[in-house]
Design an enzyme around this catalytic site. Structure first.
Site, short mmCIF file in Angstrom:
data_model
loop_
_atom_site.label_atom_id
_atom_site.label_comp_id
_atom_site.label_asym_id
_atom_site.label_seq_id
_atom_site.Cartn_x
_atom_site.Cartn_y
_atom_site.Cartn_z
N LYS A 52 -10.76 21.18 -99.38
CA LYS A 52 -10.35 19.81 -99.73
C LYS A 52 -10.93 19.33 -101.06
CE LYS A 52 -9.42 18.25 -95.03
NZ LYS A 52 -9.74 17.28 -93.96
N LYS B 290 -1.51 26.89 -91.36
CA LYS B 290 -1.41 26.10 -90.14
C LYS B 290 -0.41 24.96 -90.33
CE LYS B 290 -4.31 23.31 -87.05
NZ LYS B 290 -5.65 22.72 -86.87
N LYS C 148 0.04 18.01 -90.65
CA LYS C 148 0.67 16.73 -90.96
C LYS C 148 0.41 16.30 -92.40
CE LYS C 148 -3.15 14.04 -88.84
NZ LYS C 148 -4.01 15.12 -88.35
#
Length: 327
Positions: A111, A192, A195
């Site tokens: 991130k 993966k 969302k």
């Protein structure tokens, strides 16, 4: 009864991956364990959130917990921010954490990659996650592959605290179902289903309308060839779709292979879409009922009271062991 603790962030729309990998397990576990399921809104703000969006998504995730089948009379459903002990023990766990441990966290690396500045919350949030788990002395923590590293840190911090201050925290174990723990993206089975993916075609949101679901599955990437065969190494895309099919139909992977032998991907994907629609439509109807009734607020207040009773006791004991002067 053994205790289970898990949570989901209210950032972005919950996906079919969240449902299969986490929420279906929550529903099963509530019948045999003492369960605490929370919306981890404090974790969500480790990256900037628009206030109205955070408020809406928090209520939406809580309502989806119940729509998925979690019974508030069997499990405590609450918001992380409604139980102040999470933030308090989170700070205490941060003081026990080492910089090197936090720097090694894969999610932090992913991130923060390529960014000029990264918020401190993103760096230290594994300590808050450890506090989430340890507050309830959870025996089992449902985790995907991407969270195993954080659970290992939780175990290390619990052991470190126990060695320094005396036996206080139970060492939690991961709970990982054998199949379906990780549903992959529809456009790239090496990633993966998430969302947060900017491509909405990569995931099926739990609140996607039926026609949107059908379109997304029809466009899902498949491997070369036309054989419907479960082979994650050589046919990862089709294997991912088969895993989804299995969880939405209760058919085994072997039964799916037999059913579509010699038929190719066309009929398989068409039937898969209908299985997903049939799985999500009842959930969507129940979700709309919960949101329109306003009952979610009473459920969250009840869950927070139940959670706080346990969490406050734990944090008081931890403070006493560390030498704080208690009121």
């Amino acid at each position: 009864m053994k205790k289970v603790l898990s949570g989901i962030q209210p950032s972005g729309q919950l996906t079919l991956g969240n449902y299969i990998g986490a929420m279906k397990n929550f529903v099963e576990l509530q019948h045999s364990h003492q369960c605490y399921f929370m919306v981890v809104d404090l974790h969500a703000i480790t990256v900037p959130q628009a206030p109205e969006a955070l408020k809406e998504q928090t209520e939406s995730v809580a309502a989806l917990f119940i729509a998925a089948g979690i019974d508030p009379d069997k499990a405590s459903i609450f918001l992380q921010s409604h139980v102040s002990a999470h933030a308090e023990l989170g700070w205490m766990m941060t003081t026990l954490s080492y910089m090197g441990e936090l720097e090694r966290m894969t999610q932090f690396k992913d991130k923060s990659e390529g960014k000029e500045s990264v918020g401190a919350g993103l760096f230290v949030y594994p300590a808050l996650m450890a506090a989430d788990i340890l507050l309830y002395n959870a025996d089992l923590v449902p985790v995907g592959d991407d969270q195993k590293q954080h659970l290992e840190l939780t175990r290390d911090l619990a052991q470190r605290f126990n060695q320094r201050y005396g036996e206080t925290f139970r060492i939690p174990e991961p709970y990982m179902p054998k199949v379906g723990a990780r549903i992959m993206s529809l456009d790239d089975a090496s990633k993966k289903m998430s969302k947060s993916n900017p491509n909405p075609g990569s995931y099926i949101a739990l609140l996607d309308p039926p026609d949107v679901i059908r379109k997304k599955i029809s466009r899902a990437v498949t491997d070369s060839g036309r054989e419907v065969k479960f082979d994650p190494v050589n046919k990862p895309e089709v294997s991912n779709l088969m895993t989804i099919y299995s969880h939405c139909s209760d058919m085994t992977l072997e039964q799916i292979e037999e059913k579509y032998e010699g038929q190719g991907y066309g009929s398989f994907k068409k039937d898969l879409a209908e299985q997903v629609v049939a799985t999500l439509e009842p959930l969507q109807h129940k979700y709309q009922e919960i949101r329109s009734s306003g009952a979610i607020h009473d459920i969250l207040r009840k869950g927070a009271r139940e959670a706080a009773e346990v969490a406050n006791s734990t944090v008081q004991e931890a403070k006493r062991k560390m030498g704080f002067l208690l009121p």
